[in-house]
Design an enzyme around this catalytic site. Structure first.
Site, PDB file in Angstrom:
ATOM      1  NE  ARG A   1      -3.997   2.022   2.433  1.00  0.00           N
ATOM      2  CZ  ARG A   1      -4.083   3.312   2.811  1.00  0.00           C
ATOM      3  NH1 ARG A   1      -2.915   3.561   3.217  1.00  0.00           N
ATOM      4  NH2 ARG A   1      -5.254   3.748   2.621  1.00  0.00           N
TER       5      ARG A   1
ATOM      6  CB  SER B   1     -11.598  -1.381   2.155  1.00  0.00           C
ATOM      7  OG  SER B   1     -10.269  -1.665   2.012  1.00  0.00           O
TER       8      SER B   1
ATOM      9  CE  LYS C   1      -8.795   2.334   4.377  1.00  0.00           C
ATOM     10  NZ  LYS C   1      -8.971   2.402   2.990  1.00  0.00           N
TER      11      LYS C   1
END
Length: 351
Positions: free
Chosen positions: A179, A248, A277
């Protein structure tokens, strides 16, 4: 037996011996693959496919061919190679035997043109079926390993990215997601390529976050998509059925949608507040408990999970977790990975 093309008499015994040996070779290789499909993958369709091919080959293995066999006079029975002595893992074993079957079928296809044209045509078709079986087994292997994986490392930018990931792999990690949201594409491609090679060296799955193109370019095992990323159907069209696609999710509605669209696994969270997040409110344990009762595909609790709060997450019913900072920022990533894996393997005392 089908259409016969009898070879010249002076060559017939040699041709019969070639056909006999390669029928044996193909059937033996198929049986080895069949046993893994049956007992390793519990896949009835692939097991049946292998069995049908074995039976077809057996029908051609006539007494005429068997009687031409001359094992004591065969110079090839004493030939061996060091690589034949050992198999490093199940993938190596399957690959060797798939190649064995493919080579035998190619020999059968050619020499059967001098003996039985129907047999030659069917062996050609069967060889392509084995190529498809090889691709299918690779996909099954990925999904089998996904189901076995309880710990999922999602990387974060780090000066020690490769060292940390390798340390976690040395601790038994089998699932890694790359990521990187801010680096340019040349950096992303280079890092993804190196991480993919590293994961495969350790027998682990490698997933790319968001970027279907990079996942395809580096031959990753799949891609992970957020709610605002590309549709699952598009990823499936590009990557094919053998690769893994994750999504997700933050609530039951998103979970159901991901399942309906064909996701192979989902992330469930964020369980806690997390800087990864910052715009997402925690989903909390209620969603974890909902996933436990309603999600038929593998799911990973994610978001702010660490060694301190892990007991709470396991008590809520999570049996797979995704970790970012707790491993990426750990002083000893190998030991931290081993700790998480040990706790996930014995979660009963948290219930």
């Amino acid at each position: 037996m089908g259409e016969q093309n009898k070879p010249p008499l002076n060559n017939s015994q040699a041709i019969y011996r070639i056909l006999d040996a390669n029928l044996d070779r193909a059937r033996e290789g198929l049986r080895i693959i069949e046993e893994w499909c049956r007992f390793g993958l519990n896949d009835s369709d692939l097991t049946q496919l292998c069995k049908q091919m074995r039976q077809q080959l057996g029908q051609w293995h006539s007494n005429e061919l068997r009687q031409a066999r001359d094992t004591p006079g065969d110079p090839g029975t004493h030939l061996t190679h060091p690589q034949e002595v050992e198999r490093t893992d199940i993938d190596h074993l399957l690959q060797v035997n798939l190649c064995r079957v493919q080579e035998a079928l190619r020999v059968l296809e050619e020499y059967a043109k001098l003996y039985n044209s129907d047999m030659a045509a069917r062996c050609k078709q069967m060889r392509y079926e084995v190529y498809s079986l090889e691709s299918e087994l690779l996909g099954k292997k990925r999904h089998h390993l996904l189901k076995q994986s309880s710990l999922y490392l999602v990387t974060a930018p780090s000066q020690n990215l490769f060292a940390v990931v390798e340390a976690a792999l040395q601790g038994g990690l089998t699932l890694v997601q790359y990521r990187e949201k801010n680096a340019d594409d040349t950096v992303r491609f280079s890092q993804a390529q190196k991480l993919c090679q590293l994961c495969h060296q350790y027998g682990a799955l490698f997933i790319v976050n968001d970027r279907i193109d990079i996942a395809l370019a580096v031959k990753a095992d799949g891609v992970h998509l957020g709610q605002q990323d590309a549709p699952i159907a598009l990823a499936r069209q590009v990557l094919g059925p053998q690769r893994i696609i994750g999504r997700s999710t933050t609530n039951p509605g998103e979970m159901q949608k991901a399942i309906a669209e064909g996701a192979d696994y989902i992330g469930v969270g964020p369980v806690y507040e997390t800087p990864t997040k910052p715009d997402k409110a925690p989903a909390g344990f209620e969603y974890v408990r909902h996933a436990l009762e309603n999600c038929p595909i593998p799911w990973f609790a994610i978001g702010g999970i660490n060694s301190q709060n892990l007991p709470e997450v396991l008590k809520a019913g999570a049996r797979r977790i995704a970790i970012v900072r707790a491993i990426m920022q750990a002083e000893q990533p190998t030991l931290m990975t081993q700790y998480f894996l040990a706790q996930l393997q014995h979660p009963v005392h948290y219930v």
